[in-house]
Design an enzyme around this catalytic site. Structure first.
Site, PDB file in Angstrom:
ATOM      1  CG  HIS A  30      -4.715  -0.181   3.587  1.00 17.20           C
ATOM      2  ND1 HIS A  30      -3.890  -0.801   2.937  1.00 17.20           N
ATOM      3  CD2 HIS A  30      -5.381   0.775   3.400  1.00 17.20           C
ATOM      4  CE1 HIS A  30      -4.037  -0.997   1.743  1.00 17.20           C
ATOM      5  NE2 HIS A  30      -5.129  -0.216   1.583  1.00 17.20           N
ATOM      6  CB  CYS A  61      -1.321  -0.289   0.971  1.00 15.95           C
ATOM      7  SG  CYS A  61      -0.574   0.085   2.353  1.00 15.95           S
ATOM      8  CG  HIS A 106      -6.634   0.651  -1.993  1.00 15.72           C
ATOM      9  ND1 HIS A 106      -6.764  -0.321  -0.743  1.00 15.72           N
ATOM     10  CD2 HIS A 106      -7.688   0.292  -3.053  1.00 15.72           C
ATOM     11  CE1 HIS A 106      -7.838  -0.741  -0.216  1.00 15.72           C
ATOM     12  NE2 HIS A 106      -8.520  -0.874  -1.828  1.00 15.72           N
TER      13      HIS A 106
END
Length: 344
Positions: free
Chosen positions: A308, A259, A320
């Protein structure tokens, strides 16, 4: 003559204990026979457990990324210090050589003073502080000795700093190894759960993942959210160019990402250096706490521990790299606990 005594009868207490034990054994056997076999978890239950394991693996991945970044930083710092020490030692040797040449000249003329002789055989720190010694030296010699003294202190300090950083580096490498093992253990546990599914259940789950992974710009309505700065938009467009690239823990591109690897890589394409981990990226700009105030290209931070990160894409969507087994894709901002946006 044979004995005709009657055999000894068991005591009443012993009979009671044996009877109770026998009854318990019969009851236990009956329960075991009648107990329903443990139910196999359903596909949805397995998916929920696997998703949780993947989330835990991502948490460990960001810690792994942080340790890796720290290791690289320490290695650069240690290399710089070691270069400085090498140059400093060379400079110190030249200073000592110059004093040595002066001493040799004085020796040839028979004018070498006792203080210079003392220097040549011991550390100048011991006598530079003595005024009587300084009086016997020329101004040029005193200056040279002071430079030597200062350079020795600098080198000692730099060597001490290098030693401490080397210890820190060793500890960081140990932490890196532990975090890597933690990630691998979570992924292995998830894979074990997936392997417990039937062929039909696996196929159904794979189909669900495939549908989610096929998200592209032509299939997602990004609306007309306000655009971010020119660099934020350049970073977002760089990330868009990686739609479909696989998630790989610890990866920073250009063909696979985790991420924060995606966001840091994309901003680098726009000429902006941001930190490597999601936690560090969370503090890399101005925080935006209302989703309605987000602009395209803003970073979006999720989960309480900020493990995240993705790009805001507009219309309640983010772009993402979700987790293991997925690819870079669009997804609803509401699929994870939103914390805040970050405007670089």
């Amino acid at each position: 003559m044979a004995s005709h005594r009657r055999p000894k009868q068991p005591s009443r207490a012993r009979v009671t204990v044996l009877t109770t034990a026998a009854a318990a054994a019969v009851a236990f056997s009956a329960q075991a026979a009648n107990a329903a076999p443990s139910e196999k978890p359903t596909k949805d239950e397995v998916k929920a457990k696997v998703d949780k394991l993947y989330e835990q693996a991502e948490q460990a991945t960001e810690k792994y990324n942080g340790a890796k970044e720290k290791q690289e930083k320490l290695q650069k710092e240690i290399s710089t210090i070691q270069d400085n020490v090498a140059r400093g030692q060379e400079e110190l040797n030249k200073l000592r050589d110059s004093i040595g040449l002066a001493a040799a000249a004085q020796y040839r003329t028979g004018t070498i003073d006792s203080s210079l002789q003392l220097f040549l055989s011991s550390n100048p720190d011991d006598y530079l502080d003595k005024a009587s010694t300084a009086d016997q030296l020329s101004a040029q010699q005193v200056e040279s000795l002071k430079k030597i003294q200062e350079k020795q202190r600098e080198l000692a300090q730099e060597r001490s700093e290098a030693s401490e950083k080397l210890k820190d580096l060793a500890a960081t490498r140990t932490e890196l190894g532990k975090k890597k093992q933690e990630v691998q253990a979570k992924l292995a546990e998830a894979q074990k759960l997936l392997n417990s599914l039937t062929a039909a259940e696996k196929a159904a789950l794979d189909a669900e993942n495939a549908r989610a992974n096929r998200s592209t710009g032509t299939r997602v309505d990004l609306g007309d959210a306000p655009a971010g700065s020119s660099r934020a938009m350049a970073a977002f467009q760089a990330a868009q160019s990686k739609l479909g690239s696989p998630y790989v823990y610890g990866a920073t591109g250009p063909s696979s990402f985790d991420c924060s690897g995606l966001t840091s890589w994309a901003y680098a394409q726009a000429g902006v250096a941001i930190p490597r981990t999601s936690q560090a990226q969370a503090s890399a700009g101005t925080r935006i706490y209302s989703q309605s105030d987000l602009r395209v290209g803003d970073l979006v931070i999720f989960y309480g521990d900020q493990h995240h990160v993705g790009f805001y894409a507009g219309n309640g969507q983010i772009l993402h790299a979700p987790r293991t087994g997925t690819v870079v894709r669009y997804e609803s901002i509401n699929n994870m606990p939103f914390q805040f946006g970050v405007r670089i």
